[in-house]
Scaffold this motif. Structure first.
Motif, PDB file in Angstrom:
ATOM      1  N   CYS A 148       0.848  -1.201   0.000  1.00 29.20           N
ATOM      2  CA  CYS A 148       0.000   0.000   0.000  1.00 29.20           C
ATOM      3  C   CYS A 148       0.884   1.252   0.000  1.00 29.20           C
ATOM      4  O   CYS A 148       1.795   1.381   0.815  1.00 29.20           O
ATOM      5  CB  CYS A 148      -0.905  -0.018   1.227  1.00 29.20           C
ATOM      6  N   SER A 150       0.021   4.348   0.691  1.00 33.85           N
ATOM      7  CA  SER A 150      -0.260   5.317   1.758  1.00 33.85           C
ATOM      8  C   SER A 150       0.522   5.007   3.031  1.00 33.85           C
ATOM      9  O   SER A 150       0.917   5.897   3.757  1.00 33.85           O
ATOM     10  CB  SER A 150      -1.748   5.330   2.085  1.00 33.85           C
ATOM     11  N   CYS A 151       0.709   3.723   3.329  1.00 35.77           N
ATOM     12  CA  CYS A 151       1.364   3.369   4.596  1.00 35.77           C
ATOM     13  C   CYS A 151       2.675   2.617   4.347  1.00 35.77           C
ATOM     14  O   CYS A 151       3.250   2.055   5.279  1.00 35.77           O
ATOM     15  CB  CYS A 151       0.426   2.529   5.452  1.00 35.77           C
ATOM     16  N   CYS A 205      -4.323   2.031   8.595  1.00 31.71           N
ATOM     17  CA  CYS A 205      -4.300   2.892   7.401  1.00 31.71           C
ATOM     18  C   CYS A 205      -5.667   2.819   6.730  1.00 31.71           C
ATOM     19  O   CYS A 205      -6.216   1.728   6.566  1.00 31.71           O
ATOM     20  CB  CYS A 205      -3.195   2.371   6.474  1.00 31.71           C
ATOM     21  N   ASP A 207      -6.499   3.568   3.730  1.00 34.08           N
ATOM     22  CA  ASP A 207      -6.453   3.157   2.334  1.00 34.08           C
ATOM     23  C   ASP A 207      -6.538   1.634   2.170  1.00 34.08           C
ATOM     24  O   ASP A 207      -7.199   1.141   1.270  1.00 34.08           O
ATOM     25  CB  ASP A 207      -5.140   3.655   1.721  1.00 34.08           C
ATOM     26  N   CYS A 208      -5.873   0.931   3.053  1.00 31.21           N
ATOM     27  CA  CYS A 208      -5.805  -0.526   2.916  1.00 31.21           C
ATOM     28  C   CYS A 208      -6.457  -1.235   4.090  1.00 31.21           C
ATOM     29  O   CYS A 208      -6.388  -2.445   4.202  1.00 31.21           O
ATOM     30  CB  CYS A 208      -4.350  -0.968   2.776  1.00 31.21           C
TER      31      CYS A 208
HETATM   32 ZN   LIG Z   1      -2.125   1.284   3.778  1.00 35.46          ZN
END
Ligand SMILES: [Zn+2]
Ligand SMILES: [Zn+2]
Length: 376
Positions: A148, A150-151, A205, A207-208
């Motif tokens: 991912c 984002s993280c 996170c 996003d995921c």
């Molecule tokens: Zn993530």
């Protein structure tokens, strides 16, 4: 006894340095001298020296001993492999590439959590027959779990949202000690709190949803070697799924399925085909020309007095055999007869019958001859 530098001096801290000061000093020195980042000839030794100093000073027992006895203390020998640095404790979850490399070169093997490994992917891919002749380049589209963005795969909303598991202290494994009669029995297993990951996600996170990975469509190009056949598998390391919350990606395996050629069958490097020919062609001979895989027309020369059911061999025009040569093209001659002969053709054949067919009284002899031929 030893010409080693003083550990405090190595880390550039004073004798009363706190744990925090030690860590801080080690972190910045390790970043500076890690062999992956620093190509100076002395960096490697320097890095080992730093690791050793930190391993001793960060352990309160060893530090006390060092303070008393210096380098000649009873537990100071044994070389660096005997030291145990918990990099996870030191750097938390925000491990960058540099420090994930450290896991490979750092502390004792058994002291770090098992690296999770992602699943491998198997895809089947049809490829044109022509590739068996000259190889080529193909591509597949695969839905793959990738880290991912984002993280960075940690699964935490921020780097503070991933904590070292307190049950196993980041080891991923727990050891239970039990007294069984006079024996002490030790069993170790996957940590139930973190499922062996060594980390706990406090705030996932968005996003995921804390998985640290997301499915994405990936297009992967690959090369197909000449001589390829159905069932051949190509393995691409690290192109499979990334495991949840980071680790080593699995592999991508591509199983190739060679599409049929319009008329050739394949037997290793040999190409086989049937060629329908009329009776006059068999008797009188003929050359037919057909397009071929190698872009040069394939001229098939049928000699006069050929027999249906026999084969012709054209050497060196088959597929590459892997030893720098090519197999043969083998052509089976099949007698072609018109499906609906016209009245005119029938009457013409009638008049040729005595020349072309076998008379009743010769039949037995020709059967015998045929059998002799077959057995010879
Ligand atoms: Zn993530
Ligand atoms: Zn745990």
């Amino acid at each position: 006894m030893s010409d080693k530098r003083d550990y405090y001096e190595v880390l550039g801290v004073n004798k009363g340095a706190t744990d925090k000061e030690l860590k801080k000093a080690f972190r910045s020195l390790a970043r500076k001298y890690h062999p992956d980042k620093n190509s100076d000839p002395g960096a490697d030794d320097k890095f080992k020296e730093i690791q050793e100093a930190f391993a001793i000073l960060s352990d309160s027992d060893k530090r006390a001993q060092y303070d008393r006895f210096g380098h000649s203390g009873p537990q100071m020998g044994g070389g660096f492999s005997g030291f145990d640095i918990r990099y996870e404790d030191l750097f938390g979850s925000g491990l960058d590439d540099l420090f994930s490399n450290l896991f490979g070169g750092g502390g004792r093997r058994s002291s770090r959590p098992r690296q999770a490994r992602g699943q491998s992917i198997l895809v089947r891919k049809k490829i044109p027959f022509q590739m068996a002749f000259e190889g080529g380049s193909e591509e597949v589209s695969v839905d793959t779990f990738l880290s991912c963005d984002s993280c960075s795969g940690s699964g935490g909303a921020t780097s503070d949202d991933v904590e070292i598991c307190s049950t196993c202290r980041g080891q991923g494994q727990v050891t239970q000690t039990r007294q069984v009669g006079p024996f002490v029995q030790q069993t170790s297993g996957i940590c139930p709190t973190c499922q062996g990951r060594g980390k706990i996600i406090i705030n996932p996170c968005k996003d995921c949803r804390g998985e640290g990975r997301k499915k994405k469509k990936q297009t992967i190009r690959f090369n197909v070697p000449e001589g390829v056949d159905t069932g051949m598998r190509l393995r691409m390391r690290g192109k499979g799924h990334v495991p949840p919350q980071g680790g080593i990606a699995g592999d991508l395996e591509i199983e190739l399925i060679l599409e049929n050629h319009p008329w050739f069958e394949r037997d290793g490097a040999e190409l086989l085909m049937s060629l329908p020919v009329g009776f006059p062609d068999l008797m009188l001979g003929r050359t037919v020309t057909i397009p071929h895989l190698d872009d040069k027309p394939l001229a098939i020369k049928i000699p006069a007095n050929s027999l249906a059911g026999h084969t012709l061999n054209i050497p060196g025009r088959g597929l590459p055999n892997g030893r720098g040569r090519r197999g043969d093209v083998i052509i089976l001659l099949k007698l072609h007869t018109p499906k609906k002969p016209s009245r005119n053709l029938k009457s013409q054949l009638e008049s040729l019958k005595s020349d072309l067919s076998i008379a009743d009284d010769d039949l037995e002899n020709s059967i015998l001859d045929e059998a002799k031929d077959r057995r010879s």
